[in-house]
Design an enzyme around this catalytic site. Structure first.
Site, PDB file in Angstrom:
ATOM      1  CB  THR A   8      -0.943   0.189   1.171  1.00  0.00           C
ATOM      2  OG1 THR A   8      -1.673  -1.001   1.078  1.00  0.00           O
ATOM      3  CG2 THR A   8      -1.888   1.193   1.020  1.00  0.00           C
ATOM      4  CE  LYS A  40      -2.978  -2.151  -1.927  1.00  0.00           C
ATOM      5  NZ  LYS A  40      -1.619  -1.952  -2.369  1.00  0.00           N
ATOM      6  N   GLY A  52      -8.962   5.219   2.754  1.00  0.00           N
ATOM      7  CA  GLY A  52      -7.897   4.191   2.343  1.00  0.00           C
ATOM      8  C   GLY A  52      -7.266   3.537   3.472  1.00  0.00           C
ATOM      9  CB  SER A 131       5.330   0.611   1.789  1.00  0.00           C
ATOM     10  OG  SER A 131       4.645  -0.649   2.410  1.00  0.00           O
TER      11      SER A 131
END
Length: 180
Positions: A8, A40, A52, A131
């Protein structure tokens, strides 16, 4: 040694009275891409709230469900709902173990609900998690400041930038918008 799921990059923004949130589609296990087109982001409250999530999939869906319950309980009041969710997160033994984060965008508010149950409302109405979140955040800040792009275009371009840098982010991007 157990491998971690990494999945993500989520970015949300309010810009020129338009709210947008987007996410990439990659899910990775260790150094292997497991999925390329994961969704997501979600529309809540008849499309008036965009959300999200990042982190463990099961934990993210649990947290998203709890947030949706709070939105219903507090008649769509996003600010109250994120605060009440964070209170639950901090006091509920089960919730405290969830490894997930939420980015929340409405027509006039942005929030991050962190993995520790903190609520953050950024000054500039840009939220980023996951990330590649900080790569997308940096790109979005510059695009907002130095371009004439729409909210949706800023989200798309910033997520593409994150995909170029972060190995856990791809360019299969989904974006949802709330017009002001």
């Amino acid at each position: 040694m157990s491998k971690k799921f990494r999945s993500t990059t989520i970015l949300g923004i309010i810009h020129n009275d338009v709210a947008a949130i987007g996410g990439d589609g990659q899910v990775s296990l260790g150094n292997t891409v497991m999925k390329h087109n994961s969704m997501k982001i979600r529309k809540l409250m008849n499309g008036q709230v965009l959300c999200g999530f990042a982190g463990s999939a099961a934990d993210s869906f649990t947290l998203l469900g709890r947030f949706e319950e709070k939105l219903e309980q507090y008649n769509g009041n996003v600010s109250r709902s994120v605060v009440e969710l964070a209170k639950d997160w901090r006091t509920d033994k089960y919730l405290r173990r969830l490894e997930a984060m939420l980015a929340v965008v409405s027509k006039d508010k942005t929030f991050v609900v962190s993995g520790t149950g903190d609520v953050i409302e950024p000054d500039d109405n840009i939220v980023a998690i996951g990330s590649g979140g900080m790569f997308a955040l940096a790109a979005a800040k510059m695009l907002k400041k130095y371009s004439n792009l729409s909210a949706k275009e800023i989200v798309e371009e910033a997520l593409k930038t994150a995909a170029d840098i972060c190995i856990y982010t791809n360019s299969n991007i989904n974006v949802e918008v709330i017009e002001g």
